[in-house]
Design a protein around this motif. Sequence first.
Motif, short mmCIF file in Angstrom:
data_model
loop_
_atom_site.label_atom_id
_atom_site.label_comp_id
_atom_site.label_asym_id
_atom_site.label_seq_id
_atom_site.Cartn_x
_atom_site.Cartn_y
_atom_site.Cartn_z
N GLY A 1 0.80 -1.21 0.00
CA GLY A 1 0.00 0.00 0.00
C GLY A 1 0.83 1.27 0.00
N GLY A 2 2.15 1.11 -0.17
CA GLY A 2 3.04 2.27 -0.27
C GLY A 2 3.50 2.83 1.06
N ILE A 3 3.37 2.06 2.13
CA ILE A 3 3.73 2.53 3.47
C ILE A 3 5.08 1.96 3.90
N LYS A 4 5.90 2.80 4.55
CA LYS A 4 7.14 2.34 5.14
C LYS A 4 6.83 1.77 6.53
N VAL A 5 7.39 0.61 6.83
CA VAL A 5 7.01 -0.12 8.04
C VAL A 5 8.19 -0.24 9.01
N LEU A 6 7.90 0.08 10.28
CA LEU A 6 8.90 -0.03 11.34
C LEU A 6 8.42 -1.05 12.37
N ALA A 7 9.37 -1.67 13.08
CA ALA A 7 9.02 -2.61 14.15
C ALA A 7 10.07 -2.51 15.26
N LEU A 8 9.76 -3.13 16.40
CA LEU A 8 10.62 -3.01 17.59
C LEU A 8 11.17 -4.38 17.98
N PRO A 9 12.40 -4.70 17.58
CA PRO A 9 12.99 -5.99 17.94
C PRO A 9 13.59 -5.95 19.35
N PRO A 10 13.40 -7.01 20.15
CA PRO A 10 13.99 -7.05 21.48
C PRO A 10 15.40 -7.64 21.51
N ALA A 11 15.86 -8.15 20.35
CA ALA A 11 17.19 -8.77 20.29
C ALA A 11 17.69 -8.76 18.85
N LEU A 12 19.00 -8.97 18.67
CA LEU A 12 19.61 -8.93 17.34
C LEU A 12 19.04 -9.99 16.41
N SER A 13 18.85 -11.20 16.91
CA SER A 13 18.34 -12.28 16.05
C SER A 13 16.96 -11.95 15.51
N ILE A 14 16.13 -11.34 16.34
CA ILE A 14 14.79 -10.97 15.90
C ILE A 14 14.85 -9.79 14.95
N ALA A 15 15.78 -8.87 15.18
CA ALA A 15 15.97 -7.74 14.26
C ALA A 15 16.28 -8.25 12.86
N LYS A 16 17.16 -9.23 12.78
CA LYS A 16 17.54 -9.79 11.48
C LYS A 16 16.35 -10.50 10.82
N ARG A 17 15.55 -11.20 11.63
CA ARG A 17 14.37 -11.87 11.08
C ARG A 17 13.38 -10.85 10.54
N MET A 18 13.19 -9.75 11.27
CA MET A 18 12.27 -8.71 10.82
C MET A 18 12.71 -8.12 9.49
N ILE A 19 14.01 -7.92 9.35
CA ILE A 19 14.54 -7.38 8.09
C ILE A 19 14.30 -8.35 6.94
N ARG A 20 14.51 -9.64 7.20
CA ARG A 20 14.25 -10.65 6.17
C ARG A 20 12.78 -10.64 5.75
N ASN A 21 11.91 -10.30 6.69
CA ASN A 21 10.47 -10.27 6.40
C ASN A 21 10.02 -8.95 5.77
#
Length: 352
Positions: free
Chosen positions: A124-144
């Motif tokens: 829909g043209g929106i930039k999406v942010l999220a809040l990772p509690p750890a590095l491994s989850i941050a990397k997973r969020m980026i992959r997603n």
Amino acid sequence: MNTQGNIYKQKLDHLWARGKEFLGVDIAIMGGAMTWVSERNLVSSISNAGAFGVIACGAMPPDILEQEIIETRKLTQKPFGVNLIIMHPELKTLCDICIRQKVSHVVLAGGIPKKETIDQLKEGGIKVLALPPALSIAKRMIRNGIDALIIEGMEAGGHIGPVSLTVLAQEILPHIEDVPVFVAGGIARGEAIVSYLEMGAAGCQIGTRLVVSEECVAHENFKKAFIRAGARDAVTTIQIDPRFPVIPVRALENKGTEEFIEAQKKAIEKFLSGELSQEKAQLEIEHFWAGSLRRAVQDGDVEHGSLMAGQSVGMVKEIQPTKKIIDDLVSQAIHTIELREGKGKAVKLKAV
């Protein structure tokens, strides 16, 4: 600002250039999304000050969120975003509304967002942010497909994780280059902002400091409680039964803190007696905060309501216009760069 001052401002602009570009603003400071607090007036004042306001959707139904976006846009022509809780039962509809209203950025909070939600917003043209509690989850969020991250330390107010920002920043910032990373939790001065920018952050998020802005609609009693409080007054809640995990909440200690313990006991008693299932007992515990926070923010009940505040509350000293708060943070950051480079006869700024 003199020529030297302009040089240091340019250096600050360089440090948070990635955050500025990502948010589309002059100042890479995001407003923390605080339920009942981060509504059209505060959000628009943050954006109008050159930073980036964020509407806290919280438990809003879709039609109320849509109206809030519309009303916010009447008050500012600058970019602003929306914070959505991923546990909201109508999350997909809320995302559709953000797309229809052409919101530029959405923060998905309250857990790890599903890829389908991220895809829906991005398509829909929106930039999406999220809040990772750890590095491994941050990397997973980026992959997603997440476009940017916000790492929030336990110094923050409201629902928090178990790790401080100083540790999270060291764990995550050196290893994430694919997307911008914003830092949050315990930030109330420009010196801290510069330190995190130099570590690799793209910008920061501020919440507690903005509660006492003139534009914030929180009750006067709520603001006065912040001004009176010290860092040690902002404590985390206690979980009394491991069968009913409680996401810690940081708030100013009052009778409401004690009442939360009693609310847990009553819900657990209902479960043990068979009156409630474990799931419903858990929901009853979580629902305590919604009503409690509203009593404090809107009704001014600072004895029994929830006074969600970060540990930076000890640096909140007076009610000021939002623009003054943002400008002070920027001035402190510029001054810090000047001091670190050892140029000019820098005079220490008065603490605010």
